[in-house]
Write a protein that holds these residues in place. Structure first.
Motif, PDB file in Angstrom:
ATOM      1  N   GLY A  88     151.634 -30.473  95.271  1.00 13.04           N
ATOM      2  CA  GLY A  88     151.092 -31.684  94.660  1.00 13.04           C
ATOM      3  C   GLY A  88     150.102 -31.434  93.543  1.00 13.04           C
ATOM      4  N   THR A  94     152.170 -41.727  92.381  1.00  9.09           N
ATOM      5  CA  THR A  94     152.264 -41.800  93.840  1.00  9.09           C
ATOM      6  C   THR A  94     153.226 -42.910  94.234  1.00  9.09           C
ATOM      7  N   HIS A 103     153.600 -37.787  96.440  1.00  6.93           N
ATOM      8  CA  HIS A 103     152.997 -37.508  95.141  1.00  6.93           C
ATOM      9  C   HIS A 103     153.991 -36.713  94.289  1.00  6.93           C
TER      10      HIS A 103
END
Length: 263
Positions: A88, A94, A103
């Protein structure tokens, strides 16, 4: 000086010779006339002094040298992108899918999916500060979709090719315009066709314009001794209700097969 110059000329003209393994003799095929060396300081009392310059070259044995000893590992680009998704790091968008957060990176999604490109960079793009909400897809399917977008491979939990999971993956791939994933799902579904799944798979292929999968289902249903058992399944009843015109194509295929057998 004159004798030295003359000797040098004689030496260059007659004394240079290259021996090779291909030669079929062990000597020199030409001789110097005695008159040409008389008066030379190298000829004294009928004794001739000969100075030889011998150069020995060793043949390069490239066949003994391993020329491909440098090992280049296979590309691990897909692994790096998979790690980027998993970690991430640098994520700037998101998604919330049925309450589960994912994410991702806008640029990766946009370059792999025209639908994501429109959602993230088009005129109606989502606000960068908000989560993009998806309520009509299972989190496991969306996670598998992201995995494929980043790595161009299916996750391990989808490689067994179970029909239900592949059907949901095909819907997701078609929704976001990931054509290679859609075709991959088509192939896996066509390999898993059986009496119980062929009707639902055919309805799915009809709905999402999967021509190759559609043809495979029709050929399976029209094959000898298959149409009867298929017609007894609940999936076939749903197929007739949702795609009534498809039954005519199945019957036409059955007729074609019987004509080919009788001819």
């Amino acid at each position: 000086m004159e004798n030295a110059a003359r000797l040098s000329q004689v030496t260059n003209s007659y004394m240079k010779h290259t021996f090779s393994p291909a030669s079929d003799n062990w000597g020199f095929i030409k001789f110097i006339e005695k008159s040409k060396i008389q008066g030379s300081p190298f000829l004294e009392n009928d004794c001739l002094t000969i100075r030889c310059l011998l150069t020995v070259t060793k043949e390069s044995r490239t066949q003994d040298v391993e020329t491909n000893s440098i090992v280049v590992p296979p590309s691990n680009l897909h692994q790096d992108f998979g790690n980027m998704l998993h970690d991430g790091e640098g994520a700037d968008v998101t998604f919330t899918v049925c309450g589960q957060l994912f994410h991702a990176h806008r640029c990766v999604l946009a370059f792999r999916s025209p639908v994501f490109r429109a959602e993230l960079f088009g005129p109606l793009r989502e606000n960068a500060t908000e989560c993009i909400k998806i309520d009509d897809m299972e989190p496991m399917i969306f996670e598998a979709l992201l995995h494929f977008i980043y790595t161009d491979t299916l996750p391990d939990n989808c490689k067994d090719g179970k029909a239900a999971a592949m059907q949901h993956m095909l819907v997701a791939a078609d929704r976001y315009g990931v054509d290679r994933l859609r075709l991959l799902c088509e192939r896996k579904l066509s390999e898993a066709i059986d009496v119980e799944t062929v009707s639902t798979t055919l309805a799915l292929a009809e709905q999402h314009h999967c021509s190759q999968l559609r043809g495979a289902c029709i050929r399976f249903m029209a094959s000898p001794d298959m149409l009867g058992p298929v017609m007894l399944t609940d999936g076939f009843k749903h197929l007739v209700a949702s795609c009534p015109l498809i039954l005519k194509e199945v019957l036409d295929e059955v007729s074609r097969i019987w004509r080919d057998k009788s001819s």
